[in-house]
Design a protein around this motif. Structure first.
Motif, short mmCIF file in Angstrom:
data_model
loop_
_atom_site.label_atom_id
_atom_site.label_comp_id
_atom_site.label_asym_id
_atom_site.label_seq_id
_atom_site.Cartn_x
_atom_site.Cartn_y
_atom_site.Cartn_z
N TRP A 164 -3.78 7.95 -6.37
CA TRP A 164 -3.74 9.24 -5.69
C TRP A 164 -2.42 9.94 -5.93
CZ3 TRP A 164 -5.70 7.31 -0.24
CH2 TRP A 164 -7.04 6.95 -0.35
N GLU A 177 -4.71 12.15 3.36
CA GLU A 177 -5.25 10.93 3.96
C GLU A 177 -4.41 10.48 5.15
OE1 GLU A 177 -8.03 9.43 3.34
OE2 GLU A 177 -8.64 10.39 1.47
N ARG A 222 -3.07 14.13 -2.19
CA ARG A 222 -4.15 13.30 -1.64
C ARG A 222 -3.60 12.34 -0.59
NH1 ARG A 222 -9.03 10.73 -3.26
NH2 ARG A 222 -9.84 9.76 -1.35
N LEU A 223 -2.46 11.73 -0.87
CA LEU A 223 -1.86 10.81 0.09
C LEU A 223 -1.51 11.53 1.39
CD1 LEU A 223 0.47 8.67 -2.19
CD2 LEU A 223 -1.29 7.77 -0.66
N LEU A 253 -9.32 3.10 4.80
CA LEU A 253 -9.35 4.32 4.00
C LEU A 253 -10.77 4.74 3.62
CD1 LEU A 253 -6.30 3.66 1.65
CD2 LEU A 253 -6.51 5.48 3.36
N PHE A 283 -0.17 4.10 0.74
CA PHE A 283 -0.62 4.84 1.92
C PHE A 283 0.22 4.47 3.13
CE2 PHE A 283 -3.20 4.74 5.80
CZ PHE A 283 -3.56 6.07 5.92
N THR A 312 -10.01 -0.89 -2.78
CA THR A 312 -9.53 0.35 -2.14
C THR A 312 -8.05 0.56 -2.41
OG1 THR A 312 -11.18 0.08 -0.37
CG2 THR A 312 -9.36 1.60 0.05
N SER A 334 0.82 -1.21 0.00
CA SER A 334 0.00 0.00 0.00
C SER A 334 0.86 1.26 0.00
CB SER A 334 -0.90 0.01 1.24
OG SER A 334 -1.44 1.29 1.47
N SER A 363 -7.52 1.79 -5.91
CA SER A 363 -7.91 3.20 -6.03
C SER A 363 -6.83 4.11 -5.44
CB SER A 363 -9.24 3.44 -5.31
OG SER A 363 -9.61 4.79 -5.35
N SER A 364 -6.26 3.73 -4.30
CA SER A 364 -5.27 4.57 -3.63
C SER A 364 -3.98 4.70 -4.44
CB SER A 364 -4.96 4.02 -2.23
OG SER A 364 -4.26 2.79 -2.30
#
Length: 223
Positions: free
Chosen positions: A169, A177, A173-174, A204, A56, A162, A54, A165-166
């Protein structure tokens, strides 16, 4: 003399399945101004390159691992050449696969500087000299199963969608979040606290943290 396997048309030496991310920091050397160092952690087999499924989670680690004069950034693992790391580890690539964040009784473990403590799975890949130009690192079936079980126990049944989608970003955006996730951390405790008994993951979609007991991650499915 054996011919080396040519690089692929993309020009990258390293390829992963599925997509993975790593953290690097610039360490310019004489004649090599773009030299980077990848974030690693010591393990029994040797230094392990920290990898993330990820972006994120990788972004969170980058924020906490960075300090003045040593800033980490998140990159697609395929844009990093691990050849030097492999050569320094007896032709073996050690990877620390980030699953989630270590926790104890509903609290995220944190070091004194506030850095969260990741929970990793170790996977190694022996790289023969003739494969050095085309290294393929595939998440093992066992580790894939662990990742799926973890998110199932966390109730994140749409995790794959999800995650996909991330990956689209941008940095802004990251950053937004991650900032929200940090604001929503329920509590933390020192990393020297009693034994880790949970792994945490941030939802998320629901914008909240989920905690999964380590005991629940033991697959009880009959072989």
């Amino acid at each position: 003399m054996k011919n080396k396997t040519p690089r692929r048309s993309c020009g990258h030496v390293f390829h992963t399945d599925p997509a993975m991310f790593v953290l690097v920091t610039y360490k310019p050397k004489p004649g090599v101004p773009n030299y980077v160092q990848v974030l690693c952690y010591p393990t029994p087999p040797g230094d392990a390159m920290l990898t993330f499924l990820s972006p994120f989670d990788a972004w969170i680690e980058a924020i906490y691992s960075s300090k003045p004069g040593k800033l980490y950034r998140v990159i697609d693992a395929t844009t990093f050449d691990p050849s030097e790391l492999i050569a320094n580890s007896s032709d073996q690539l050690n990877a620390g696969l980030h699953m989630g964040w270590a926790a104890c009784d509903g609290k995220l473990l944190a070091k004194k500087n506030g850095e969260l403590v990741g929970y990793m799975m170790l996977q190694t890949l022996k790289v023969a000299p003739f494969d050095a130009e085309d290294i393929v690192f595939t998440l093992s079936a066992e580790n894939r199963k662990s990742v799926d079980l973890f998110h199932e126990k966390a109730g994140l049944f749409a995790y794959a969608e999800t995650l996909e989608s991330s990956m689209k970003w941008d940095d802004q955006r990251l950053d937004q979040e991650v900032s929200l996730a940090m604001q929503n951390v329920p509590a933390t405790c020192e990393a020297s606290a009693p034994d880790i008994n949970q792994i945490a993951v941030y939802d998320l979609e629901g914008k909240q943290w989920h905690f999964v007991a380590l005991a629940d991650l033991i697959d009880k499915t009959p072989a």
